[in-house]
Design a protein around this motif. Structure first.
Motif, PDB file in Angstrom:
ATOM      1  N   LYS A  25     -34.815  34.846   0.392  1.00 25.89           N
ATOM      2  CA  LYS A  25     -35.905  35.182   1.313  1.00 25.89           C
ATOM      3  C   LYS A  25     -35.409  36.001   2.504  1.00 25.89           C
ATOM      4  CE  LYS A  25     -38.887  31.209   0.281  1.00 25.89           C
ATOM      5  NZ  LYS A  25     -39.346  29.879   0.753  1.00 25.89           N
ATOM      6  N   PHE A  26     -34.260  35.612   3.047  1.00 23.95           N
ATOM      7  CA  PHE A  26     -33.720  36.369   4.185  1.00 23.95           C
ATOM      8  C   PHE A  26     -33.387  37.802   3.771  1.00 23.95           C
ATOM      9  CE2 PHE A  26     -32.475  32.238   6.320  1.00 23.95           C
ATOM     10  CZ  PHE A  26     -33.361  32.405   7.369  1.00 23.95           C
ATOM     11  N   GLY A  27     -32.850  37.947   2.557  1.00 24.81           N
ATOM     12  CA  GLY A  27     -32.560  39.293   2.067  1.00 24.81           C
ATOM     13  C   GLY A  27     -33.833  40.111   1.918  1.00 24.81           C
ATOM     14  N   THR A  32     -37.728  44.249   3.642  1.00 27.70           N
ATOM     15  CA  THR A  32     -39.142  44.652   3.703  1.00 27.70           C
ATOM     16  C   THR A  32     -39.757  44.541   5.089  1.00 27.70           C
ATOM     17  OG1 THR A  32     -39.965  42.415   3.205  1.00 27.70           O
ATOM     18  CG2 THR A  32     -39.427  43.836   1.330  1.00 27.70           C
ATOM     19  N   GLY A  33     -39.157  43.747   5.977  1.00 23.21           N
ATOM     20  CA  GLY A  33     -39.716  43.566   7.314  1.00 23.21           C
ATOM     21  C   GLY A  33     -40.897  42.620   7.370  1.00 23.21           C
ATOM     22  N   SER A  34     -41.073  41.780   6.364  1.00 19.56           N
ATOM     23  CA  SER A  34     -42.204  40.866   6.330  1.00 19.56           C
ATOM     24  C   SER A  34     -41.964  39.662   7.237  1.00 19.56           C
ATOM     25  CB  SER A  34     -42.449  40.375   4.891  1.00 19.56           C
ATOM     26  OG  SER A  34     -43.371  39.303   4.875  1.00 19.56           O
ATOM     27  N   SER A  35     -42.921  39.402   8.146  1.00 13.65           N
ATOM     28  CA  SER A  35     -42.827  38.243   9.034  1.00 13.65           C
ATOM     29  C   SER A  35     -42.985  36.942   8.256  1.00 13.65           C
ATOM     30  CB  SER A  35     -43.913  38.332  10.119  1.00 13.65           C
ATOM     31  OG  SER A  35     -43.966  37.162  10.890  1.00 13.65           O
ATOM     32  N   ALA A  36     -43.957  36.903   7.338  1.00 17.95           N
ATOM     33  CA  ALA A  36     -44.181  35.696   6.550  1.00 17.95           C
ATOM     34  C   ALA A  36     -42.945  35.359   5.712  1.00 17.95           C
ATOM     35  CB  ALA A  36     -45.398  35.865   5.645  1.00 17.95           C
ATOM     36  N   MET A  37     -42.278  36.380   5.173  1.00 16.84           N
ATOM     37  CA  MET A  37     -41.086  36.135   4.370  1.00 16.84           C
ATOM     38  C   MET A  37     -39.950  35.606   5.233  1.00 16.84           C
ATOM     39  SD  MET A  37     -39.958  36.063   1.331  1.00 16.84           S
ATOM     40  CE  MET A  37     -41.202  37.010   0.458  1.00 16.84           C
ATOM     41  N   HIS A 109     -46.056  47.234   9.293  1.00 15.96           N
ATOM     42  CA  HIS A 109     -46.252  47.055   7.855  1.00 15.96           C
ATOM     43  C   HIS A 109     -44.959  46.632   7.172  1.00 15.96           C
ATOM     44  CE1 HIS A 109     -50.380  48.401   7.265  1.00 15.96           C
ATOM     45  NE2 HIS A 109     -50.158  49.347   8.176  1.00 15.96           N
ATOM     46  N   ALA A 110     -45.087  45.713   6.221  1.00 13.05           N
ATOM     47  CA  ALA A 110     -43.968  45.372   5.361  1.00 13.05           C
ATOM     48  C   ALA A 110     -43.817  46.451   4.299  1.00 13.05           C
ATOM     49  CB  ALA A 110     -44.206  44.016   4.689  1.00 13.05           C
ATOM     50  N   THR A 111     -42.586  46.709   3.896  1.00 16.85           N
ATOM     51  CA  THR A 111     -42.327  47.734   2.887  1.00 16.85           C
ATOM     52  C   THR A 111     -41.935  47.079   1.568  1.00 16.85           C
ATOM     53  OG1 THR A 111     -39.995  47.895   3.551  1.00 16.85           O
ATOM     54  CG2 THR A 111     -41.569  49.365   4.645  1.00 16.85           C
ATOM     55  N   ASN A 112     -42.147  47.821   0.470  1.00 17.20           N
ATOM     56  CA  ASN A 112     -41.731  47.377  -0.854  1.00 17.20           C
ATOM     57  C   ASN A 112     -42.243  45.975  -1.170  1.00 17.20           C
ATOM     58  OD1 ASN A 112     -40.472  47.030  -3.325  1.00 17.20           O
ATOM     59  ND2 ASN A 112     -38.645  48.163  -2.696  1.00 17.20           N
TER      60      ASN A 112
END
Length: 306
Positions: A25-27, A32-37, A109-112
């Motif tokens: 998840k950290f990777g 991707t820059g996702s906050s939820a992730m 925005h999250a990427t990929n």
């Protein structure tokens, strides 16, 4: 130690899964820059630390009695279970809440998204396996009770702590999936942060529940009614006991019960006879209820009415 074999198996399964999930998840969050992730990665890292704390608690609780702790160290397991609940609240829920607020204030925005979905899918597999192991172990002891009633009566916090943490993790995965998908679908990256707040709420609720149950065990809970009735039946069946004036039981650990009895013996019984009866009662209690580690019996005549 053998009594905790199931607990250790549950914790080891959770540890292996959570560590792999946290790293993944950290990777994905970094890529991707996702906050939820990122919140989910923190959640899994906290769960990993909690598993280590529970194992440490099991090891500490298994130490034999000493001059300072003459009834043993069983309650240390309850102490570390309470610390686990605090960790879930302070670190898991707290950091997820902070990350969610930060992403709402400064959305991006999250990427990929494919990477996020792959990670969520793998996490579902790992968490699902750990959850299944914990659920299977919990079902062995819950009998006909409902799940919440079984948790309230359970004296082993290791199994239900892992079960509830894994349940919270599965709910968190669903929230993360919904948040990431909604943010991309509606072109609203703020929804990714909202998902982090949802994950924080789930963790906070779980932590409060676990803290409540661990506190009750730490303060000292009586043996379950079935065990109390079995002990009373043994005592009343002894031919030298006239009356049971009272009985107190308390759990010092999942498989460590202290029993205190106030008994009235037959009037014509000698001191030697009382000693023989006490020894006989203790032997029968330990044979029937192996979790009973200490039995204290006080001979006392029942109060007579004038």
């Amino acid at each position: 130690m053998a009594a905790h074999t199931g607990s250790r198996r549950v914790i080891h399964a959770a540890l292996a899964g959570n560590l792999l999930i946290a790293l993944t998840k950290f990777g994905a969050a970094a890529y991707t820059g996702s906050s939820a992730m990122l919140s989910e990665g923190i959640h899994s890292l906290v769960d990993t630390g909690n598993g280590l704390l529970l194992l440490y608690g099991l090891r500490r609780a298994a130490r034999p009695p000493d001059a300072l702790h003459q009834l043993g160290h069983g309650r240390e397991l309850y102490f570390w279970s309470f610390i686990v609940a605090l960790m879930v609240f302070a670190v898991g829920a707290g950091v997820s809440f902070y990350e969610g607020v930060l992403h709402i204030v400064e959305p991006h925005h999250a990427t990929n998204l494919l990477v996020n979905y792959v990670v969520l899918g793998l996490s579902l597999v790992f968490e699902g396996y750990s959850w299944r192991v914990a659920l299977k172990e919990f079902r062995k002891t819950k009998g006909r009770l409902g799940y919440l009633d079984a948790v309230r009566q359970s004296k082993d916090p290791t199994v239900f702590s892992v079960l509830f943490e894994d349940s919270a993790a599965l709910i968190g995965l669903a929230i993360a999936f919904a948040g990431i998908t909604a943010a991309a679908w509606f072109d609203q990256p703020i929804l990714d942060g909202v998902a982090s707040l949802g994950i924080a709420a789930v963790l906070a609720t779980t932590a409060i529940f676990l803290a409540r149950e661990s506190k009750a065990l730490l303060l000292g809970e009586a043996a379950i009614p079935e065990v109390q009735q079995a002990i009373l039946a043994i005592v009343r069946a002894d031919e030298e006991v006239r009356t049971v004036n009272g009985m107190t039981t308390v759990h010092l650990g999942p498989n460590e019960i202290v029993v205190a009895l106030s008994l009235e013996f037959e009037d014509d019984l000698t001191t030697t006879g009382i000693e023989a009866s006490v020894e006989r009662i203790e032997r029968r209690i330990r044979a029937t209820e192996p979790a009973v580690t200490s039995v204290f019996i006080k001979p006392k005549a029942a109060a007579r009415r004038a």
